[in-house]
Design an enzyme around this catalytic site. Structure first.
Site, PDB file in Angstrom:
ATOM      1  N   ASP A 245      30.769  57.057  23.557  1.00 53.88           N
ATOM      2  CA  ASP A 245      31.038  58.392  24.103  1.00 53.88           C
ATOM      3  C   ASP A 245      31.292  59.367  22.963  1.00 53.88           C
ATOM      4  O   ASP A 245      31.256  58.982  21.785  1.00 53.88           O
ATOM      5  CB  ASP A 245      32.271  58.358  25.026  1.00 53.88           C
ATOM      6  N   ASP A 251      37.835  60.016  29.698  1.00 49.22           N
ATOM      7  CA  ASP A 251      37.439  59.440  30.992  1.00 49.22           C
ATOM      8  C   ASP A 251      36.179  58.586  30.818  1.00 49.22           C
ATOM      9  O   ASP A 251      35.085  58.954  31.223  1.00 49.22           O
ATOM     10  CB  ASP A 251      37.221  60.542  32.034  1.00 49.22           C
ATOM     11  N   ASP A 253      33.711  55.942  31.719  1.00 53.84           N
ATOM     12  CA  ASP A 253      33.399  55.256  32.973  1.00 53.84           C
ATOM     13  C   ASP A 253      32.262  54.259  32.868  1.00 53.84           C
ATOM     14  O   ASP A 253      31.881  53.652  33.865  1.00 53.84           O
ATOM     15  CB  ASP A 253      33.090  56.267  34.092  1.00 53.84           C
ATOM     16  N   ASP A 254      31.691  54.036  31.655  1.00 55.45           N
ATOM     17  CA  ASP A 254      30.653  53.018  31.541  1.00 55.45           C
ATOM     18  C   ASP A 254      30.817  52.220  30.256  1.00 55.45           C
ATOM     19  O   ASP A 254      31.144  52.760  29.205  1.00 55.45           O
ATOM     20  CB  ASP A 254      29.268  53.664  31.580  1.00 55.45           C
ATOM     21  N   TYR A 361      29.311  58.547  19.523  1.00 57.12           N
ATOM     22  CA  TYR A 361      27.875  58.814  19.387  1.00 57.12           C
ATOM     23  C   TYR A 361      27.459  59.013  17.929  1.00 57.12           C
ATOM     24  O   TYR A 361      26.516  58.375  17.431  1.00 57.12           O
ATOM     25  CB  TYR A 361      27.487  60.060  20.180  1.00 57.12           C
ATOM     26  N   ARG A 559      33.551  60.943  37.768  1.00 53.79           N
ATOM     27  CA  ARG A 559      33.143  62.337  37.584  1.00 53.79           C
ATOM     28  C   ARG A 559      32.318  62.896  38.732  1.00 53.79           C
ATOM     29  O   ARG A 559      32.144  64.094  38.823  1.00 53.79           O
ATOM     30  CB  ARG A 559      32.314  62.457  36.297  1.00 53.79           C
TER      31      ARG A 559
END
Length: 703
Positions: A245, A251, A253-254, A361, A559
């Site tokens: 991320d 947050d 989420d994956d 990233y 989200r």
């Protein structure tokens, strides 16, 4: 007989007066009637005379009437825009109406000139609106509407619900209470909500959110959360999941895990395991949190911060796939061959997972690109996951390039803000390899979810796009032939771009592959005008924009409310529970919320661009730009350096407006027979003016 002639003479004079002197019927008029016995005339009030009352009505009814929309100007006068004609509205009449009002009007003719006289209000421009507080010279409260075409102050009163002591320039929400055409009174408004003070640096955020009736705060949470699911979860904490991320993301989420599939010692494919945070594990279906999320539909990502769809203790803490924390998740196993083809039905399970590393990233991209002094993974397991994910991504990217459609590479623009909200810098960020890793993993996971929901439940929330709008299909057909066909390939393209072929997913994808190698954005921008909008549907349908037979997102339930719904459906199937097909009202709300969020993001960005560029006007900086739209008023261009939208007035492009021609088919600007600019053209522009009050940036073309 003489009396009759005399009566007709008087009547003719009266009619002449009506037509040429514009007698005001609201005034008491005297009229003489003569009796048959030649007694002195009786004096009576006009409105008591049935003959002339009837005459008045006939004259009134005989006037031409039109309906249209009021268009204000920077002068005192305005215009009434009808379907095929525009009528002048004189300054006194403009005091009765507001720019944007839909009204009916009578047409008054004076020789060759026609002008509209407002008669009745059909729909007011203003109901609920955003305004700035103003006090006139008598210290009376007024509001100035936050609209570029409305500049007249409106008298106002402060409602009891607004407790703040209002000051000059404060931002408020108001409602229009009286309108001259509706209430036979002046314009008057009531202030119903205080937004922020004039000097609040975060005014762009608060004002824009108020304009679109979006909340400032996250959903209200609970004191504690209990696990709602009773089903047993698989323990997958031994798998080396990683998250990728932005560095500041909370947050998460994956999380991803991948391993090669081998046979007889040789690799034959990949097994990708996608773990998605499971907020529905803590949210009861009929709870207030669920209801609030159903209304908001999305986390609002704004410059500088986000406003989450769920309580922060869920989105950023309890459900977030933080490193080394055990979290409930919905997990999908996906198998592909070495060419990227899905080779087995996807398998969904409820599980507990543990992310082993929070990766960023830029760090992962620097590492894979072999940059000097680049970040290095903490351990061999993480390094192995990064390299395998990279190989898988290259395979899937090639698969989508061949069998579906790829996104055209365009930068994302991000604002770098100081703590007080001031824009320090605007960055153009291109998708790097780490972004593509996550993107490809999420796309294949959503393809699998669409297939799973369709085959097992025959419903879900599917992201769909039907390609060309049916009413523009023929236009698209002619445009493609005009721009791509020549004598050698004309017959072939006539068949390839036949209407029935362009209306299919395969035909649309083939067309997109045809234009992909062509340099420039003209074809892309022009064809975009013929497309439909993406839609949410409860049944499987193609997504032409992605080039896929089906697509259903479930990878961002923190989200997106649609993803929460799909989670509940998948989990209901796994547990053998009853389920209900998503209601049309939910789909409609998702559509509207997505539209609102995009408007909020755009409006805040426009305001921040103005603030950023305002102090640069004196330097008259030049920028490379791309034409986004062409109208008779001028060009709308995007500055490639920072993404700002700039307007180039037509008057600066050519000094004789009578020689300017706009070609609506090409979306091009012509002077006589010479095309000067068209949509998609690269041009060089110079900044000349910034108007923060209207959030507009103005420039000229550098010759």
């Amino acid at each position: 007989m003489k009396n009759n002639f005399f009566f007709l003479y008087l009547l003719a004079g009266f009619l002449t007066c009506l037509f040429f002197c514009k007698v005001d019927f609201s005034l008491p008029l005297l009229f003489f009637t003569l009796s048959a016995d030649e007694n002195p005339p009786n004096v009576i009030m006009f409105q008591d005379n049935p003959l002339l009352a009837q005459l008045k009505q006939q004259i009134h009814d005989s006037k031409e009437r039109v309906e249209g929309t009021v268009k204000g100007s920077d002068k005192a006068y305005g215009f009434l825009e009808c379907d095929k004609k525009s009528y002048f509205i004189a300054p006194p009449a403009m005091k009765k109406v507001m720019h944007g009002d839909k009204i009916s009007a009578t047409i008054e003719k004076q020789g060759d000139k026609e002008q509209a006289e407002p008669e009745a209000l059909i729909e007011p421009m203003l109901t609920r609106f955003i305004a700035k507080v103003r006090f006139n010279k008598d210290k009376k409260l007024q509001v100035l509407v936050d609209h570029p075409n409305i500049n007249q102050p409106i008298g106002a009163a402060q409602s009891k619900a607004v407790k703040e002591e209002l000051q000059e320039g404060d931002w408020v929400v108001a409602t229009l209470k009286t309108h001259p055409l509706r209430d036979d009174r002046f314009f008057y408004a009531q202030i119903t909500q205080f937004i922020c003070h004039a000097n609040d640096e975060l005014a762009p955020w608060w004002v824009t959110l108020a304009r679109h009736e979006q909340p400032r705060e996250p959903v209200q949470g609970q004191d504690h959360y209990e696990m709602q699911d009773q089903e047993t979860r698989e323990n997958l904490t031994a798998l080396h999941f990683v998250t990728i991320d932005a560095e500041t993301t909370q947050d998460m989420d994956d999380a991803l895990y991948i391993e090669p599939i081998t046979s007889n010692g040789e690799q034959t494919g990949w097994q990708l395991v996608v773990a998605i945070a499971d907020p529905t594990a803590y949210i009861a279906p009929h709870s207030q949190i669920e209801k609030d999320a159903k209304q908001r539909c999305f986390t609002n990502y704004l410059p500088g911060f986000n406003i989450p769809m769920l309580p922060r203790e869920l989105s950023d803490e309890l459900c977030s796939l933080k490193p080394n924390e055990i979290r409930p998740a919905l997990v999908c196993y996906i198998q592909t061959d070495l060419a990227g083809n899905i080779t087995a039905p996807s398998r969904f399970v409820l599980a507990e997972v543990q992310s082993k590393a929070k990766l960023a990233y830029n760090n992962v991209s620097d590492y894979l690109e072999g940059k000097d002094n680049a970040w290095q993974p903490e351990n061999l397991e993480t390094a192995q996951q990064i390299h395998w994910l990279h190989q898988f991504t290259l395979t899937r990217t090639q698969w989508r390039k061949t069998h579906a459609l790829l996104f055209k590479e365009k930068p994302d623009y991000s604002f770098v803000l100081a703590e007080n909200g001031k824009v320090q810098e605007i960055k153009a960020e291109y998708r790097r390899i780490a972004n593509q890793i996550v993107e490809e993993a999420m796309i294949i996971a959503n393809i699998c979810a669409a297939q799973f929901l369709h085959e097992n439940l025959q419903c879900g929330i599917f992201n769909t796009h039907s390609g060309f709008d049916k009413k523009f299909l023929e236009n698209a057909h002619h445009f493609l032939l005009a721009n791509l066909a020549n004598e050698e390939n004309k017959a072939e393209l006539q068949s390839r771009y036949a209407l029935e072929n362009l209306a299919t997913l395969n035909g649309y994808c083939q067309m997109r592959h045809d234009i992909e190698p062509i340099e420039g954005d003209y074809l892309e921008f022009r064809l975009r005008r013929f497309l439909t909008f993406a839609e949410f549907k409860a049944e499987l349908a193609p997504h032409f924009g992605l080039g896929l037979n089906g697509y259903a997102t479930w990878t961002s339930p923190i989200r997106k409310y649609s993803d929460m719904v799909n989670h509940r459906l998948i989990k209901a199937h796994l547990a053998g529970r009853d389920f209900a097909k998503p209601e049309e009202s939910v789909l409609a709300r998702l559509q509207e919320a997505r539209r609102q969020n995009r408007l909020v993001e755009r409006d805040i960005a426009d305001w921040l661009y103005c603030r950023y560029l305002a102090d640069k006007v004196a330097e008259k900086p030049e920028f490379d730009a791309e034409v986004q739209d062409v109208t008779r008023g001028g060009l709308r261009v995007m500055l490639l350096e920072n993404g700002a939208s700039m307007f180039i007035p037509a008057s600066t492009l050519h000094d004789n407006k009578e020689e300017v021609v706009i070609n609506p088919d090409e979306i091009a600007f012509y002077v006589k027979d010479q095309r000067l600019y068209k949509i998609g053209d690269p041009i060089r522009v110079q900044l000349t003016e910034v108007r923060e009050t209207t959030r507009s940036i103005v420039g000229t073309v550098v010759k």
